[in-house]
Design an enzyme around this catalytic site. Sequence first.
Site, PDB file in Angstrom:
ATOM      1  N   SER A   1       0.807  -1.213   0.000  1.00 13.68           N
ATOM      2  CA  SER A   1       0.000   0.000   0.000  1.00 13.68           C
ATOM      3  C   SER A   1       0.844   1.268   0.000  1.00 13.68           C
ATOM      4  O   SER A   1       1.508   1.546  -0.979  1.00 13.68           O
ATOM      5  CB  SER A   1      -1.033  -0.017   1.114  1.00 13.68           C
TER       6      SER A   1
ATOM      7  N   HIS B   1      -3.406  -1.197  -3.367  1.00  9.29           N
ATOM      8  CA  HIS B   1      -4.857  -1.272  -3.203  1.00  9.29           C
ATOM      9  C   HIS B   1      -5.390   0.125  -2.922  1.00  9.29           C
ATOM     10  O   HIS B   1      -4.639   1.086  -2.823  1.00  9.29           O
ATOM     11  CB  HIS B   1      -5.259  -2.277  -2.108  1.00  9.29           C
TER      12      HIS B   1
END
Length: 227
Positions: free
Chosen positions: A123, A148
Amino acid sequence: MANINFGFEHHARKLYSGAIEQGITGSLVPMVIETSGRGERAFDIFSRLLRERIIFLGSGIDEHVAGLIMAQLIFLESEDPERDIYIYVNSPGGSVSAGLGIYDTMQYIRPDVSTVCVGMAASMGAFLLASGTKGKRASLPHSRIMIHQPSGGAQGQESDIIIQAREIEKIRRLLEEILASHTGKDVQQVREDSERDRWMNAQEALEYGIIDQIFEKRPKPDKEKES
């Protein structure tokens, strides 16, 4: 206000708390002893690496960690604005605002910033990995990279929740645009790919444009090659 994160913030906090409990942030940090004409000096390993213009991001990303990283970047620029800075990333992600603070500082300072993934860049960790200077982003061969969408928690009245949801969508769009600019992907493609956790190995991250090369081994010094 919405608490917006770009990654496993709960997991990151557990990692950091565990490190404190085990003394990793204190007494167990390795020390390096250097001897000179003035005698011996002791450095913790991270301070010694900083002398070589190496910053190690080895935890979840929160405001405290971001402050330390930003301070090191600005310090190294003041020391020599022409020499590259190296950030080694092994991070599960964390706070969006903290990560964007690091990102903006990386783009603001004059030196090129080389990023290297060691272990995992998930991330916001992957976001910062991709944000290094083009051509100077790398990964070790067995590292894992994950992108994500940001997550956030909202509470309060219905109108407050709507406002917070809109803010999360703005942040998501901003992150997608930045990641697209660094990877060469279309913004819509990045949105589709980050709809759910998308894990990549080093080769897949190379093909996606998050990194530019995979480091297998350091090249041998010229003297060793000759012998």
